[in-house]
Design an enzyme around this catalytic site. Structure first.
Site: not given
Ligand SMILES: *[C@@H]1O[C@H](CO)[C@@H](O)[C@H](O)[C@H]1NC(C)=O
Ligand SMILES: *[C@@H]1O[C@H](CO)[C@@H](O)[C@H](O)[C@H]1NC(C)=O
Ligand SMILES: *[C@@H]1O[C@H](CO)[C@@H](O)[C@H](O)[C@H]1NC(C)=O
Ligand SMILES: *[C@@H]1O[C@H](CO)[C@@H](O)[C@H](O)[C@H]1NC(C)=O
Ligand SMILES: *[C@@H]1O[C@H](CO)[C@@H](O)[C@H](O)[C@H]1NC(C)=O
Ligand SMILES: *[C@@H]1O[C@H](CO)[C@@H](O)[C@H](O)[C@H]1NC(C)=O
Ligand SMILES: *[C@@H]1O[C@H](CO)[C@@H](O)[C@H](O)[C@H]1NC(C)=O
Ligand SMILES: *[C@@H]1O[C@H](CO)[C@@H](O)[C@H](O)[C@H]1NC(C)=O
Ligand SMILES: *[C@@H]1O[C@H](CO)[C@@H](O)[C@H](O)[C@H]1NC(C)=O
Ligand SMILES: *[C@@H]1O[C@H](CO)[C@@H](O)[C@H](O)[C@H]1NC(C)=O
Ligand SMILES: *[C@@H]1O[C@H](CO)[C@@H](O)[C@H](O)[C@H]1NC(C)=O
Length: 438
Positions: A248, A271
């Site tokens: 993430d 991410h």
């Protein structure tokens, strides 16, 4: 006798061995923001009193060491050092927010017990994004260091397994700084957090350096939401020289993050370095200001540089992640020097976070403005996913995105075609790239 004291005594006996200190107590490193400095210099942390050193015993066999750890902090607070040089297990929450001028030398391993529902009953709970903590550090002037040896093991697997069955499972964050004014976290390995790895909240003047983050699942249940660092209600923070292997955000600037420098990170599988998400809570005003992101290597990520804010209306995104309609502003953010390899987007700016239907976002423009943002000196290659598009900058309305610039961006799609940038409601003259509208 504690083995470390024994080894100290032994090394004292071997008079000629003064060069090779055989104690496994790691020393506090020289902690400096480098090469960029935050806006205002951080105070120097005074040396600790060597006579005030607390070695924490370990019970072994997975038995809970939290009470010994807590009492060591009470004894060595105010000028001492707590040494965690063994293999510890923590199965009860540790509230370490009373600290004042203390060092924490971790050359051993801190394991969190994997009793999922035992933990959810007793973790420290925060309103923001349903976050929670198994231990938390706060107070003033605290240096946590691992000399490249220390390990914090979140033992995430039972959490990943249970989360697959229970999508509202409240998974704790591995390391929470909550209300720490002045301090550092350096030289540590962190593995398999149940949730985000680090939250820096209500804190100021913190340097994070030389951290190695890794997460993996031993089965098909993925490790989710394993952000490297999230900053929240915090000012004057530096995060540098670290490697992050996660799934993430590598770093994420949550509401009220100001004067932050991120530099020298190598992120893989993440991410991206993200502003946001912001604008999630309808009655709140979110501020992210004065952010400098420098010298980043980003590989195998969904995004390189990312700014994500929620649309102007309520949006049910995921079972524990809903919101939208909140207001605020993002101002003075620079991404400078970002190598891309196999990232889906080199840059993603969206005001439609959590909402798949762009028409809805156009109907309810975001209440957040994004202003004075520069993306510069970015190179490398994206993934095939959106080839030949390499970036997307989509504002929900022209007056919500002001003075957004790109300079010297040479990111290529893998096909070798001319790179395209999706630019909507942006001032294309300032972007100075090959804009397409969708
Ligand atoms: C440390 O303790 C954990 C938890 O009891 C155990 O699983 C692990 O094997 C121990 N590691 C070492 C090196 O003793
Ligand atoms: C999911 O986890 C939460 C705790 O985080 C708990 O309150 C809830 O009862 C669990 N749901 C199920 C179906 O187990
Ligand atoms: C931060 O401070 C606020 C206000 O005191 C408090 O409500 C909150 O629990 C603290 N921590 C986090 C992580 O939000
Ligand atoms: C952020 O700062 C603004 C302005 O001071 C304030 O209104 C808002 O409540 C703060 N948000 C949080 C989450 O603390
Ligand atoms: C960039 O960061 C890397 C570590 O990831 C470091 O080795 C290198 O010296 C840094 N370069 C500059 C120009 O700061
Ligand atoms: C980067 O992440 C990928 C999975 O996304 C993994 O296969 C690879 O080993 C990682 N690279 C490094 C250097 O850890
Ligand atoms: C913008 O932020 C940087 C830090 O990233 C700071 O040095 C600079 O003074 C800020 N500029 C303005 C106009 O506030
Ligand atoms: C990117 O991921 C691939 C596998 O998906 C892996 O082979 C490679 O090592 C990763 N790249 C880096 C730089 O880690
Ligand atoms: C937020 O945006 C919505 C949709 O554009 C609008 O109806 C609402 O009045 C805005 N709220 C605030 C506080 O600006
Ligand atoms: C997107 O939202 C618009 C406006 O509410 C609606 O008319 C349209 O059907 C939606 N499209 C999809 C694919 O759901
Ligand atoms: C443009 O970016 C590249 C990295 O892709 C860098 O080496 C070069 O120095 C930059 N040029 C300028 C003029 O800043």
């Amino acid at each position: 006798m504690h083995p470390s004291i024994l080894s100290l005594l032994l090394s004292a006996l071997v008079a000629s061995s003064s060069v090779t200190a055989s104690s496994c107590v790691v020393r506090r490193p020289v902690i400096q923001a480098h090469p960029l400095q935050p806006g205002k210099p951080h105070a120097i942390s005074p040396r600790r009193d060597p006579a005030k050193t607390c070695f924490v015993p370990s019970q072994g066999n997975g038995q809970d060491d939290s009470s010994s750890i807590l009492s060591a902090f009470h004894t060595c607070n105010h000028g001492g050092t707590v040494v965690l040089d063994l293999n510890y297990t923590i199965s009860n929450p540790l509230d370490l927010t009373f600290l004042d001028s203390v060092d924490v030398a971790i050359s051993g391993t801190v394991n969190f017990a994997g009793d999922v529902y035992g933990w959810t009953e007793k973790t420290f709970k925060y309103a923001y994004q349903d976050s929670s903590a198994m231990w938390r550090f706060g107070g003033r002037d605290v240096n946590i260091y691992g000399g490249g040896k220390g390990l914090i093991n979140g033992n995430g697997q039972p959490w990943y397994d249970e989360f697959q069955k229970n999508s509202t499972l409240r998974r704790p964050i591995l390391l929470v700084l909550d209300g720490l004014q002045g301090g550092s976290v350096t030289g540590l390995h962190m593995i398999n957090s149940p949730n985000w790895f680090n939250l820096i909240a209500n804190s100021s003047d913190i340097i994070v350096s030389s951290i190695d983050i890794k997460v993996w699942s031993t089965n098909s249940n993925p490790a989710k939401n394993t952000d490297g660092w999230d900053t929240y209600r915090s000012d004057s923070i530096v995060i540098q020289d670290s490697t992050i292997n996660n799934g993430d955000d590598c770093v994420s600037f949550k509401p009220n993050s100001t004067n932050i420098v991120i530099q020298g990170l190598s992120c893989n599988g993440s991410h991206g370095i993200s502003v946001g998400s912001l604008g999630q809570y309808i009655d709140e005003y979110d501020i992210v200001e004065h952010i400098y992101v420098y010298n980043i290597s980003m590989t195998n990520a969904s995004d390189g540089a990312r700014i994500k804010v929620w649309p102007g209306n309520y949006t049910p995104f995921q079972p524990s992640l809903t919101g939208g309609g909140g207001s605020g502003h993002v101002k003075n953010v620079t991404y400078d020097g970002l190598y891309n390899y196999n990232n889906d987007w080199a840059i993603e700016l969206t005001q439609c976070y959590g909402q798949k239907n762009q028409t809805v976002c156009d109907l309810y423009p975001s209440n957040m403005t994004i202003e004075d943002v520069t993306f510069k000196n970015m190179w490398g290659t994206t993934s095939k996913k959106y080839d030949p598009k390499v970036a997307t900058l989509v504002c929900s309305s022209p007056d919500k995105c002001i003075n957004i610039r790109t300079e010297n961006i040479t990111v290529k799609p893998p096909s070798g075609k001319t790179a395209q940038y999706v630019c909507v409601n942006m001032d294309n003259d300032l972007l100075n790239v090959n804009c397409v509208s969708a």
